[in-house]
Design a protein around this motif. Structure first.
Motif, short mmCIF file in Angstrom:
data_model
loop_
_atom_site.label_atom_id
_atom_site.label_comp_id
_atom_site.label_asym_id
_atom_site.label_seq_id
_atom_site.Cartn_x
_atom_site.Cartn_y
_atom_site.Cartn_z
N UNK A 187 -39.37 10.89 90.44
CA UNK A 187 -38.48 9.84 90.92
C UNK A 187 -37.13 10.45 91.30
N UNK A 188 -36.39 9.76 92.18
CA UNK A 188 -35.09 10.32 92.56
C UNK A 188 -34.15 10.39 91.36
N UNK A 189 -33.28 11.40 91.38
CA UNK A 189 -32.35 11.61 90.27
C UNK A 189 -31.60 10.33 89.91
N UNK A 190 -31.18 9.59 90.93
CA UNK A 190 -30.37 8.39 90.67
C UNK A 190 -31.14 7.34 89.85
N UNK A 191 -32.46 7.34 89.95
CA UNK A 191 -33.23 6.34 89.18
C UNK A 191 -33.16 6.61 87.67
N UNK A 192 -33.13 7.90 87.30
CA UNK A 192 -32.99 8.21 85.86
C UNK A 192 -31.65 7.67 85.34
N UNK A 193 -30.63 7.77 86.20
CA UNK A 193 -29.29 7.33 85.79
C UNK A 193 -29.27 5.82 85.58
N UNK A 194 -29.87 5.09 86.54
CA UNK A 194 -29.91 3.63 86.42
C UNK A 194 -30.71 3.25 85.17
N UNK A 195 -31.80 3.97 84.91
CA UNK A 195 -32.61 3.67 83.73
C UNK A 195 -31.84 3.93 82.44
N UNK A 196 -31.00 4.99 82.45
CA UNK A 196 -30.17 5.26 81.26
C UNK A 196 -29.17 4.12 81.03
N UNK A 197 -28.58 3.62 82.12
CA UNK A 197 -27.62 2.51 81.99
C UNK A 197 -28.31 1.28 81.42
N UNK A 198 -29.48 0.96 81.96
CA UNK A 198 -30.18 -0.25 81.49
C UNK A 198 -30.62 -0.12 80.04
N UNK A 199 -31.05 1.09 79.66
CA UNK A 199 -31.48 1.31 78.28
C UNK A 199 -30.29 1.20 77.32
N UNK A 200 -29.07 1.21 77.86
CA UNK A 200 -27.87 1.08 77.03
C UNK A 200 -27.24 -0.30 77.19
N UNK A 201 -28.03 -1.25 77.75
CA UNK A 201 -27.61 -2.65 77.91
C UNK A 201 -26.44 -2.84 78.86
N UNK A 202 -26.27 -1.91 79.81
CA UNK A 202 -25.26 -2.11 80.87
C UNK A 202 -25.93 -2.97 81.95
N UNK A 203 -25.24 -4.05 82.34
CA UNK A 203 -25.90 -5.04 83.20
C UNK A 203 -25.52 -4.94 84.67
N UNK A 204 -24.27 -4.58 84.93
CA UNK A 204 -23.80 -4.55 86.32
C UNK A 204 -23.45 -3.12 86.71
N UNK A 205 -23.96 -2.70 87.85
CA UNK A 205 -23.73 -1.32 88.27
C UNK A 205 -23.15 -1.30 89.68
#
Ligand code: UTP
Length: 287
Positions: free
Chosen positions: A36-54
């Motif tokens: 997967x593209x690098x940016x997808x790992x970053x978004x997944x890390x944010x979501x796994x930390x309960x960050x809602x708005x990016x």
């Protein structure tokens, strides 16, 4: 319970010159790390930390990022017709991952400037910053480790790691005072020091929690190293009025903006995969 940090900014407007020619016509954030593209790992890390708005700060030639997180009707229709439901599920899931907003940085004037482009989304509460180049593989998401420190001290938090002397001049480096375990109070910060001037071996990597006061400072900060508006310079000024903490996070960090770091990440993420990991390991041994 939701996270105390609900918003994040991901600056993606850099030119990716270290990775030319691969990044000539495609954003470096879209280069795949394994599947997967690098940016997808970053978004997944944010979501796994309960960050809602990016908020993603993009620039010219970065449309592929927006397309990746959007619905793809044609592709979904095609996969449905061919009953490739597993793939369909993967593709649909990406578009549903998060609420993502986009803002353009019209000129690549530096990381600090890129963050200030997202001011109107972020100015009322503390927020997270992710640099998409830095992938961090860890049990507890790296940003969650910073959020936990924020929850305790209510002030800005930087992710740091120990850096070998010959690499220290590539980093923002902190002067730390140990608070407890892996948490430090930041006394000073220097952008890309010569090894003999580095105040410690703790270099800042791409995860931050910042307080909104940073925006007023970013407006005042002068161009620094490389003629860019540097986030490090703004943090140095912030230190005059607000405490800043740092956490030596647990996890393995890969600099995917660098060719060697990118190869290490691609190989190690693939080695961890259930399906192909052991086959790849077998193959690597034959080399
Ligand atoms: P880097 O300096 O690592 O990224 O900036 P770069 O400029 O894309 O890469 P090279 O050095 O030319 O290979 C750190 C982060 O800040 C973003 C980049 O996209 C990267 O995620 N950035 C940098 C911006 O969004 N705008 C800028 O003006 C500069």
């Amino acid at each position: 319970m939701g996270s105390v940090i609900k918003k994040a900014v991901i600056p993606c407007a850099g030119l990716g010159t270290r990775f030319l020619p691969a990044t000539k016509a495609q954003p470096k954030e879209m280069l795949p790390v394994f599947d997967r593209p690098a940016i997808q790992y970053i978004i997944e890390e944010a979501l796994a930390s309960d960050i809602e708005d990016i908020v993603l700060v993009t620039g010219r030639g970065k449309q592929a990022i927006e397309n990746h997180f959007d619905k793809s009707f044609e592709l979904e229709h095609y996969l449905k017709e061919r009953k490739q439901f597993q793939l369909l599920n993967n593709v649909e899931r990406i578009a549903e991952l998060a609420d993502i907003y986009y803002v353009r940085q019209k000129q690549p004037l530096g990381l600090g400037h890129a963050i200030s482009c997202a001011k109107s989304y972020l100015q009322h509460e503390p927020f997270a910053v992710f640099l998409a180049d830095d992938l961090i593989y860890s049990k507890t998401p790296a940003i969650k480790q910073l959020i936990d420190v924020y929850s305790k001290y209510n002030c800005s938090v930087l992710a740091v790691q120990e850096v070998p002397k010959d690499k220290i001049s590539h980093y923002g480096v902190i002067k730390p005072v140990k608070v407890s375990g892996n948490v430090f109070k930041v006394e000073d910060i220097v952008e890309k020091p010569a090894p003999e001037n580095a105040p410690s071996n703790l270099g800042v990597v791409g995860r931050y929690i910042l307080v909104p006061e940073i925006f007023d400072i970013l407006e005042k900060v002068q161009k620094g190293k490389g003629g860019e508006i540097q986030l490090t310079d703004a943090i140095k000024l912030l230190l005059k009025t607000k405490p800043v903490y740092a956490v030596k996070f647990s996890g393995k960090r890969y600099d995917t903006g660098d060719k060697l770091g990118y190869m290490k990440a691609s190989i190690e993420y693939a080695l961890r995969d259930k399906e192909i990991g052991s086959k790849l390991k077998g193959y690597l041994k034959t080399l």
